[in-house]
Design a protein around this motif. Sequence first.
Motif, PDB file in Angstrom:
ATOM      1  N   THR A  62     100.134  73.794  66.714  1.00 43.26           N
ATOM      2  CA  THR A  62      99.911  73.069  67.958  1.00 43.26           C
ATOM      3  C   THR A  62      99.421  71.654  67.685  1.00 43.26           C
ATOM      4  O   THR A  62      98.990  71.324  66.573  1.00 43.26           O
ATOM      5  CB  THR A  62      98.881  73.782  68.847  1.00 43.26           C
TER       6      THR A  62
ATOM      7  N   ASP B 197     107.729  75.551  62.901  1.00 39.32           N
ATOM      8  CA  ASP B 197     106.492  76.337  62.876  1.00 39.32           C
ATOM      9  C   ASP B 197     105.819  76.273  64.232  1.00 39.32           C
ATOM     10  O   ASP B 197     106.281  75.575  65.137  1.00 39.32           O
ATOM     11  CB  ASP B 197     105.548  75.877  61.767  1.00 39.32           C
ATOM     12  N   ARG B 198     104.748  77.030  64.374  1.00 32.08           N
ATOM     13  CA  ARG B 198     104.070  77.171  65.662  1.00 32.08           C
ATOM     14  C   ARG B 198     102.796  76.317  65.735  1.00 32.08           C
ATOM     15  O   ARG B 198     101.966  76.515  66.606  1.00 32.08           O
ATOM     16  CB  ARG B 198     103.723  78.649  65.893  1.00 32.08           C
TER      17      ARG B 198
ATOM     18  N   ARG C 160     102.993  72.959  71.212  1.00 29.76           N
ATOM     19  CA  ARG C 160     103.399  72.969  69.810  1.00 29.76           C
ATOM     20  C   ARG C 160     103.755  71.551  69.378  1.00 29.76           C
ATOM     21  O   ARG C 160     104.440  70.825  70.115  1.00 29.76           O
ATOM     22  CB  ARG C 160     104.576  73.905  69.587  1.00 29.76           C
TER      23      ARG C 160
END
Length: 282
Positions: A65, A62-63, A107
Amino acid sequence: MAASRNNVRKRGSTWTYYLYVTDGAGERRQKSKGGFATRKEAETARVEALAALSNGNWVQPDRLTVAEFLTDEWLPTQRPPTLEESTYASYARNIRLHVVPYVGAIRLQQLTPMDLNALYRTLLDSGRRPPGSPVRRHDPAVLDLIARLKGEGHTWQQVADTVAEQFPGLAGITRHAVASAHRRAQEPKPAPKDPGLSNRMVRYVHTIIHAALRDALRWNRVTRNVAAVATPPPQASTRRGRHTTWTGEQLGRFLDFVSDSPYLPAWLFLATCGSRRGEVLG
């Protein structure tokens, strides 16, 4: 082999792998992860992902952060009663000041030990916050008057009243303000502070990051805790030096400074009985 190669494709200048997972509703969904420099790297990563999937250790790409994970997911789980209120506030403050500005945009799944090492080096070299508003400096004539009146034996309140009379611009000045101005005038100018944080503080930041990534690993957000192999300042470098105590002259100056304070009895008791602060406060 052909099926495996069909699940690895080139997108732009990098390679992406694809695989299928079964979600909580029992539906089969395609997942992908890209950014690999070569087909071989993507194929190897896909094999590892399939093995993790069969073992129940697969982490969905997933992205998210670092900042989003720390502030939106991890910190809320640390609120009291998980941590004491003061500890939680300290964690939140250090994440806001010393982690998010430097590695928050990375990320979470792409964070590396080298990112953390660079963070620690930056904090050691220049992590201290810029100073706030400068302390107010009074006119030398005001300071001379305060010193003369105090030398003649006047109380701080009498000194404040006289200063207000002779300098209309300082009308309403309090006895605490004149006492503070006098004390600052007598002290030597402090040496410039090191722009970096102490070894102890940087290691404390590392401890917070390590704890957060340990939970991220437990929650299947990441495949490993990269803080476990990062290099913070060594434990031996964080030991405090020996505590120093005031001399009789320093104690006398302090008691003179607080002579008009309603808390003078408490200061006298603390200075002469050897009790701890908490014991004095009850």
